[in-house]
Design a protein around this motif. Structure first.
Motif, short mmCIF file in Angstrom:
data_model
loop_
_atom_site.label_atom_id
_atom_site.label_comp_id
_atom_site.label_asym_id
_atom_site.label_seq_id
_atom_site.Cartn_x
_atom_site.Cartn_y
_atom_site.Cartn_z
N VAL A 80 34.27 -40.38 -5.57
CA VAL A 80 34.54 -41.85 -6.19
C VAL A 80 35.24 -42.52 -5.01
O VAL A 80 35.90 -42.00 -4.29
CB VAL A 80 35.48 -41.52 -7.34
CG1 VAL A 80 36.79 -40.66 -7.03
CG2 VAL A 80 35.90 -42.94 -8.00
N ASP A 81 34.97 -43.85 -5.10
CA ASP A 81 35.36 -44.73 -3.97
C ASP A 81 36.34 -45.86 -4.65
O ASP A 81 36.20 -46.03 -5.87
CB ASP A 81 34.34 -45.60 -3.24
CG ASP A 81 33.49 -44.70 -2.36
OD1 ASP A 81 34.03 -43.78 -1.93
OD2 ASP A 81 32.17 -45.15 -2.71
N ASP A 99 29.45 -50.31 -15.45
CA ASP A 99 28.97 -51.73 -14.85
C ASP A 99 29.18 -52.55 -16.30
O ASP A 99 28.27 -53.29 -16.57
CB ASP A 99 27.41 -51.62 -14.53
CG ASP A 99 27.32 -50.93 -13.21
OD1 ASP A 99 28.48 -51.06 -12.53
OD2 ASP A 99 26.20 -50.55 -12.74
N GLY A 100 30.09 -52.40 -17.02
CA GLY A 100 30.27 -53.24 -18.10
C GLY A 100 29.69 -52.85 -19.46
O GLY A 100 29.66 -53.33 -20.62
N ARG A 101 28.89 -51.62 -19.43
CA ARG A 101 28.11 -51.05 -20.57
C ARG A 101 28.69 -49.82 -21.14
O ARG A 101 29.20 -49.20 -20.21
CB ARG A 101 26.79 -50.68 -20.22
CG ARG A 101 25.73 -50.26 -21.27
CD ARG A 101 24.25 -50.17 -20.80
NE ARG A 101 24.05 -49.31 -19.92
CZ ARG A 101 23.77 -48.01 -20.23
NH1 ARG A 101 23.70 -47.44 -21.49
NH2 ARG A 101 23.58 -47.05 -19.17
N GLY A 150 27.68 -46.23 -6.52
CA GLY A 150 27.52 -47.71 -6.52
C GLY A 150 27.71 -48.24 -7.65
O GLY A 150 27.45 -49.75 -7.74
N LYS A 151 28.42 -47.69 -8.74
CA LYS A 151 28.50 -48.36 -10.30
C LYS A 151 29.73 -48.38 -10.49
O LYS A 151 30.74 -47.41 -9.77
CB LYS A 151 27.98 -47.50 -11.23
CG LYS A 151 26.28 -47.12 -11.10
CD LYS A 151 25.68 -46.28 -11.91
CE LYS A 151 24.34 -46.09 -11.82
NZ LYS A 151 23.72 -45.08 -12.83
N ALA A 152 30.50 -49.59 -11.01
CA ALA A 152 31.64 -49.65 -11.33
C ALA A 152 32.02 -48.76 -12.63
O ALA A 152 31.20 -49.27 -13.75
CB ALA A 152 31.84 -51.27 -11.48
N LEU A 198 36.04 -39.57 -12.22
CA LEU A 198 37.33 -40.62 -12.07
C LEU A 198 38.51 -39.87 -11.93
O LEU A 198 39.38 -40.38 -11.55
CB LEU A 198 37.18 -41.54 -13.23
CG LEU A 198 36.10 -42.64 -13.06
CD1 LEU A 198 35.92 -43.41 -14.48
CD2 LEU A 198 36.25 -43.59 -11.83
N GLU A 199 38.42 -38.66 -12.69
CA GLU A 199 39.69 -38.06 -12.88
C GLU A 199 40.07 -37.01 -11.81
O GLU A 199 41.12 -36.27 -11.87
CB GLU A 199 39.85 -37.23 -14.26
CG GLU A 199 39.62 -38.20 -15.26
CD GLU A 199 40.75 -38.79 -15.80
OE1 GLU A 199 41.77 -38.92 -14.76
OE2 GLU A 199 40.95 -39.43 -16.66
#
Length: 750
Positions: free
Chosen positions: A508-509, A566-568, A525-527, A482-483
Motif C-alpha cells: 500500500v502507498d 475509487d469511490g465505488r 493504483g486504486k484509491a 490497508l490494515e
C-alpha cells in the motif's frame, strides 16, 4: 513497626491434624514466636517470629515430638522477579534459602545456619513418625509396626510352650510398641498437649496390664501402630497428589551458548538464557518461543488434552510436552519460579489456610477430648462405687471408652477432604486458595461475569464478508492491504482472516488513518478507503438494501467496516468479539445448578445485549469499574452469596467486593495473586466445574464427620453394654481415621 519474620520448614511424619496440633502448641511456647501455621496435608510448618527466636530450639522441640524437620524455601510472591542465580528446587531441600527468616529477601533469623543439613527422619530415640520415601516396610514406622507384630506372634507361640510365663511374654511384646508411644506422649505433654492420642493409648495399655489384660493390651498397641501406618500411607498419597506436578519438569535442559548446545541441570537455568527443545521433549522451563512452531500438549498444566499450536513470541510453560517441531526458547523464569512451582506453592499455601468448618472442629476437639477422658474416668469409677459393680469390668470399659474417644478421625475429616480437592483442582487447572474459598463456592447463589476476555475471547474476528459485486477474496485482499502494519484489534482480525484464507495482501502507498473512522491508501493504483458506514456514507451514499444489511449486523453486536474502491462500494467486513465456544453451555450448566448469572460489562448496550442474548444471560452494560463494584455490593446486600469472574485487572474492585473472586486467563501473575480462585485454562466451562468440586468437597466432609462420630457413638454404646472391648475400640478409632482419609482421597479422582 518492623514486620514479623517468617521461617518455613518441611515436617516429615505429620499424618493427621492431631500431629499438627501437637507441633502447633509446642512451637508457640518458644520465646519469640508470634504465630504458627502447621499443615499436615502439605507437610509444612510456618513460623512468624521476631529476631530473638531460637531456631535450633524449634528443631529440638519438633524432633523431640517424634517428627523429622528440614528447612524449606520461602514462598515467593508471584510478582517477585527471579533472581540472577541458580534457583533451588521447589521442594527446598538443600536450598540456601531453606529455613531462613526472610524480610526484604535477607536472612534475619538467629541460629538457622546450624541446621540447614539436619537429617529428616530423626526423632525421639530414632523414631520417625512418618513415611517419607521408599516402601512402607523400610520406614521406621513400618519397622516398628512389623517388630510389634512379630513380638506379639512370638509371645503367642511362647505362651503355648510355657503357659505359666505367658503374661510375661505378652508384657515384653507390649513394651516393644508401647515404649516409643509413651515417650512421644510424655514429650507432647511437656510441650503442652497432655490429651494426645499417645497419652490415651499409654494410659489404656497400662490400665489393661493392671487388670491382667496384658495379652489384649499388646494386641491393641499393635493395632494402633497398624492404624498409624495406614494413616501415614494415606496421608502421603494425598500429599504426593500435588507434588507429582513437580516431577513433570525434566531434570536436564539443552542450553544453547554461541550456537552450541550442552546438557545442564534444569534447576540452574537463568532468565534470558536460550534452550533447545526437541520434538517429544518436555519443556524444562517457562519461556518464550524465539524460533520454531509446534503443537504443545498442556494437559499437565491445564487439564486440556488437545495440543495447542504455538509459534514465535508465544509463552510456554515448564512440564508441558513439545509436539513435532524443534523449538528454541528464551527462559523467562528460574526453576523455583516456573508455573508448576508456583502452582505447587499456591496449593500448599491454600492447604495451610484453615476452612471455617476445620476451625470449628479444632475448637470442638479441644473440649471433646478432655470430656472423653472425664467420661472414661467416671465410667471406670462410678458404677463400682455407687452400684457395687465389678472394678475390673468397669475399668476395662473405661479404658475402651478412652480409646474410642480419640478425635483423630474427626479432626482429619475436614483437612483431608480439602487437601484432596485442592490437589484435584490444581491438576485440572483450577486453582483455589484455601478451604474457606471451597466452602463459600459451595454456597454461591449468583455468579457475575465480565464480558471481554471472560465470556468472550477478547479478540475480534471477522464473522461476515458482504459483497457489493466484488469477489469475497478480493474484498479481503484489499482490506488486509490497508490494515497491514496496524496494531488495532479490528485490523488484527482482518489480517488473521486473510492469513487463514491464504490471501497475500499487496503493498500500500500513502496509508493514512482517518481519525477513528478508518484508513485510506493507494493499492495497485486504486484509491481505497476502509471505514465505518457513517464515514463512507459521507462520500458515497448507501443504498437502502446495504443500510438494512448493516443494521442487521449491528443489531447482532457486530462492527461493520465498508471498503470503497475509487469511490465505488466494493464490500464490507463484519467483526465481533464472539463468545467463547463453551460459554453458552457453561451458563446453562450454572442455571441447572440453581445459580443465577449476570454479565457486568463496560461495553455498549447494543453489543452486550447481543452477546447476552446468544448466551441466555442477564446483562448490565456501559458500566465503569466502580459501577461493577457497586452492583456486586448491592447483590450481596440482598443476602446473596456472589462470585465474580473476570480478568483480575480492570475487574479488580468487583473481584474484591465479591464473596469469591475468580480470575480468568492462562495463569497471568496478577490473576493468580489477586483472586480467590483462578482458571488457568481460561475456560468458562471450568466455572461450573469449580462449583461442582466445591459441592462434592462439602458432601465428602459431611460424610467424613458422620463416619467419625457415628462409629464412635456405636462403639460407645456397645462398650457400655458389654458387647465390645479394647480391640474393637482401637479399631473404631484407627479404622475411622483410615476410612475418613480414604474417602477424602476419592476427590483426587475428580
Amino acid at each position: 513497626m518492623i514486620p514479623p519474620l517468617e521461617s518455613r520448614y518441611r515436617v516429615s511424619g505429620m499424618d493427621c491434624a492431631g500431629c499438627a496440633a501437637k507441633i502447633d502448641r509446642a512451637v508457640r511456647r518458644i520465646e519469640g514466636v508470634t504465630d504458627v501455621s502447621v499443615s499436615p496435608t502439605a507437610g509444612t510448618l510456618v513460623i512468624r517470629h521476631d529476631d530473638v527466636m531460637d531456631s535450633a530450639g524449634v528443631e529440638r522441640t519438633v524432633k523431640g515430638l517424634g517428627y523429622g524437620l528440614t528447612p524449606a524455601p520461602r514462598l515467593r510472591t508471584i510478582s517477585e522477579a527471579p533472581v540472577d542465580a541458580p534457583a533451588a528446587c521447589c521442594a527446598g531441600h538443600g536450598s540456601s534459602e531453606g529455613g531462613l527468616s526472610v524480610q526484604d529477601g535477607e536472612s534475619e533469623a538467629k541460629g538457622t545456619h546450624d541446621h540447614h543439613h539436619g537429617t529428616p527422619g530423626g526423632g525421639l530415640h530414632g523414631h520417625d513418625h512418618g513415611l517419607e520415601a521408599g516402601p512402607w516396610w523400610r520406614s521406621r514406622k513400618g519397622r516398628l509396626t512389623i517388630g510389634a507384630g512379630a513380638a506379639l506372634l512370638l509371645a503367642y507361640g511362647l505362651g503355648h510352650v510355657f503357659p505359666g510365663a505367658g503374661s510375661l511374654f505378652f508384657l515384653a511384646a507390649l513394651m516393644v510398641g508401647l515404649v516409643p508411644i509413651a515417650l512421644r506422649a510424655l514429650a507432647a505433654a511437656r510441650a503442652g498437649t497432655p490429651f494426645s492420642i499417645e497419652m490415651l493409648m499409654t494410659i489404656a495399655a497400662i490400665g489393661a496390664v493392671v487388670i491382667d489384660a496384658g495379652e489384649e493390651a499388646a494386641a491393641v498397641v499393635f493395632l494402633f501402630l497398624v492404624g498409624e501406618l495406614l494413616e501415614g500411607v494415606a496421608a502421603l498419597r494425598a500429599r504426593r497428589g500435588i507434588e507429582a506436578l513437580s516431577a513433570l519438569v525434566p531434570k536436564t535442559a539443552l542450553l544453547e551458548v554461541d550456537g552450541q548446545t550442552r546438557s545442564v541441570p534444569a534447576e540452574t537455568l537463568l532468565a534470558g538464557q536460550t534452550i533447545l527443545v526437541r520434538p517429544g521433549d518436555s519443556l524444562a522451563a517457562d519461556g518464550e518461543i524465539v524460533s520454531g512452531e509446534s503443537q504443545i500438549n498442556e494437559a499437565s498444566m491445564t487439564g486440556e488434552s488437545v495440543p495447542v499450536t504455538k509459534g514465535i513470541g508465544a509463552a510456554v510453560f515448564a512440564g508441558t510436552v513439545n509436539g513435532e517441531g524443534t523449538l528454541r526458547l528464551r527462559v523467562t523464569a528460574t526453576a523455583s519460579d516456573n508455573m508448576i512451582a508456583r502452582i505447587v506453592r499456591l496449593v500448599e499455601e491454600a492447604q495451610e489456610a484453615k476452612a471455617p468448618t476445620e476451625r470449628f472442629i479444632d475448637r470442638f476437639s479441644r473440649i471433646y477430648t478432655p470430656g472423653v477422658v472425664l467420661v472414661a474416668l467416671l465410667t471406670a469409677v462410678l458404677p463400682p462405687l455407687l452400684m457395687e459393680g465389678a472394678w475390673d469390668a468397669w475399668i476395662y470399659k473405661g479404658l475402651a471408652i478412652l480409646l474410642i474417644g480419640c478425635p483423630c478421625a474427626l479432626v482429619i475429616s475436614v483437612p483431608a477432604a480439602i487437601a484432596s480437592a485442592l490437589s484435584a483442582g490444581a491438576r485440572r487447572g483450577l486453582l483455589v486458595k484455601g478451604g474457606a474459598v471451597l466452602e463459600t463456592l459451595a454456597k454461591v447463589d449468583l455468579i457475575a461475569f465480565d464480558k471481554t476476555g471472560t465470556l468472550t475471547a477478547g479478540r475480534p474476528v471477522v464473522t461476515d464478508i458482504l459483497s457489493f459485486g466484488a469477489p469475497e477474496a478480493e474484498i479481503l485482499r484489499l482490506s488486509a492491504a490497508l490494515e497491514t502494519g496496524s496494531s488495532h484489534p479490528l485490523a488484527a482480525a482482518i489480517l488473521a482472516r486473510a492469513k487463514e484464507a491464504g490471501v497475500t495482501p499487496p503493498p500500500v502507498d500513502g496509508g493514512t488513518a482517518l481519525g477513528g473512522k478508518g484508513v485510506r491508501g493507494i493499492v495497485e493504483g486504486k484509491a481505497l478507503i476502509l471505514a465505518s458506514p457513517k464515514a463512507i456514507a459521507a462520500e458515497t451514499p448507501l443504498s437502502p438494501e446495504i443500510e438494512s444489511q448493516i443494521a442487521a449486523l449491528n443489531e447482532s453486536g457486530k462492527t461493520v467496516s465498508i471498503l470503497s474502491v475509487d469511490g465505488r462500494l466494493f464490500g464490507a467486513l463484519a467483526m465481533r468479539d464472539d463468545p467463547r465456544p463453551d460459554a453458552r453451555a457453561a451458563v446453562s450448566a450454572l442455571k441447572a445448578r440453581g445459580i443465577r448469572t449476570v454479565m457486568l460489562t463496560g461495553d455498549t448496550a447494543r453489543v452486550a445485549t447481543a452477546v447476552g442474548a446468544d448466551l441466555g444471560i442477564e446483562v448490565k452494560a456501559e458500566l465503569l469499574p466502580a459501577d461493577k463494584q457497586r452492583i456486586v455490593s448491592a447483590l450481596k446486600a440482598e443476602g446473596l452469596t456472589v462470585a465474580k469472574v473476570g480478568d483480575g485487572i480492570n475487574d479488580a474492585p468487583a473481584l474484591a467486593a465479591a464473596d469469591i473472586g475468580i480470575a480468568m486467563g492462562g495463569g497471568a501473575d496478577v490473576a493468580l495473586e489477586t483472586a480467590d480462585a483462578a482458571l488457568l485454562q481460561a475456560r468458562i466451562a471450568d466455572v461450573p466445574a469449580l462449583v461442582d468440586l466445591s459441592r462434592r468437597t462439602m458432601v465428602n466432609i459431611r460424610q467424613n464427620i458422620a463416619v467419625a462420630l457415628g462409629l464412635k457413638a456405636v462403639f460407645l454404646v456397645t462398650t457400655l453394654i458389654g458387647v465390645t472391648g479394647l480391640w474393637p475400640a482401637i479399631l473404631a478409632d484407627t479404622g475411622a481415621t483410615v476410612l475418613v482419609t480414604m474417602n477424602a482421597l476419592r476427590l483426587l479422582r475428580t
